[in-house]
Design an enzyme around this catalytic site. Structure first.
Site, mmCIF file in Angstrom:
data_model
loop_
_atom_site.group_PDB
_atom_site.id
_atom_site.type_symbol
_atom_site.label_atom_id
_atom_site.label_comp_id
_atom_site.label_asym_id
_atom_site.label_seq_id
_atom_site.Cartn_x
_atom_site.Cartn_y
_atom_site.Cartn_z
ATOM 1 N N HIS A 41 -3.194 8.393 -6.808
ATOM 2 C CA HIS A 41 -3.369 9.642 -6.062
ATOM 3 C C HIS A 41 -3.338 10.849 -7.017
ATOM 4 C CE1 HIS A 41 -1.291 7.172 -2.738
ATOM 5 N NE2 HIS A 41 -2.486 7.418 -2.240
ATOM 6 N N LYS A 49 1.036 1.336 10.788
ATOM 7 C CA LYS A 49 2.107 0.490 10.278
ATOM 8 C C LYS A 49 3.413 1.273 10.110
ATOM 9 C CE LYS A 49 -0.841 1.710 6.764
ATOM 10 N NZ LYS A 49 -1.477 1.867 5.616
ATOM 11 N N ARG A 63 -11.605 3.181 -4.889
ATOM 12 C CA ARG A 63 -11.182 2.236 -5.922
ATOM 13 C C ARG A 63 -12.234 1.147 -6.042
ATOM 14 N NH1 ARG A 63 -5.498 2.127 -3.010
ATOM 15 N NH2 ARG A 63 -7.010 2.440 -1.371
ATOM 16 N N SER A 109 -0.532 1.990 -2.826
ATOM 17 C CA SER A 109 0.863 2.202 -2.407
ATOM 18 C C SER A 109 1.464 0.898 -1.939
ATOM 19 C CB SER A 109 0.929 3.216 -1.266
ATOM 20 O OG SER A 109 0.410 4.444 -1.683
#
Ligand code: ADP
Length: 164
Positions: free
Chosen positions: A18, A42, A91, A129
């Site tokens: 990030h 989540k 990514r 993450s």
């Protein structure tokens, strides 16, 4: 006119991936608002407050970075902040399909909001993450993956949860 972009995400927790995208963002924009999503589907490891506090801690000396929370539609938040650009990181190819869907849906909802994709440094291309949380929970070192403040918070959180 100053250009402002919104960088939204869960940031549970913020990683060097990030950070890399944010620094690249400043090659193009004058101000970046990091928008922390308030109710992800989540269960997060860090509460919204903790996530925001970590990001503010990392960027305490940067007045061109603002950290805010949002819930509901991203495009509503973008427009409320008088911005027109959303920054997203891309990514490996696995991000592409989901990001394309979101960008096109957001365009449908708000045609004048543009999504701006940036690629991180290769070294962070496989960093998420999710992975950081997993490695940390299993006792691995995350010092090369997250800012020092985040590494500290991760180990505090893990100590606390294993004490229970
Ligand atoms: P979410 O997974 O809820 O979309 P994240 O906090 O994981 O939110 O990510 C926010 C944004 O940052 C997304 O655009 C994501 O693709 C991007 N991102 C996350 N990790 C990296 C990384 N290592 N390199 C580049 N971009 C990243």
């Amino acid at each position: 006119m100053e250009s402002r972009a919104i960088y939204p995400g869960s940031f549970d927790p913020i990683t060097y991936g990030h950070v890399d995208i944010i620094e690249r963002g400043f090659q193009v924009f004058d101000e970046i608002i990091i928008a922390v999503l308030e109710n992800p589907k989540k269960e997060p490891l860090f509460s919204t407050k903790e996530r925001v506090a970590m990001i503010r801690g990392i960027y305490a000396d940067r007045d061109n970075i603002k950290v805010m929370t949002f819930k509901g539609l991203l495009v509503d938040f973008v427009q409320a902040q008088k911005a027109r650009v959303v920054i997203r990181g891309l990514r490996a190819i696995s991000d592409f399909e989901y990001e394309l869907q979101m960008a096109l849906m957001n365009r449908n909802l708000a045609p004048d909001v543009e999504t701006f994709f940036m690629m991180p440094s290769v070294k962070y291309s496989f960093l998420s993450s999710n992975l950081v949380r997993e490695v940390a929970l299993l006792g691995g070192s995350v010092t090369e993956l997250v800012p020092e403040l985040v590494a500290r918070r991760l180990s505090q959180k893990i100590k606390r949860s294993t004490r229970r």
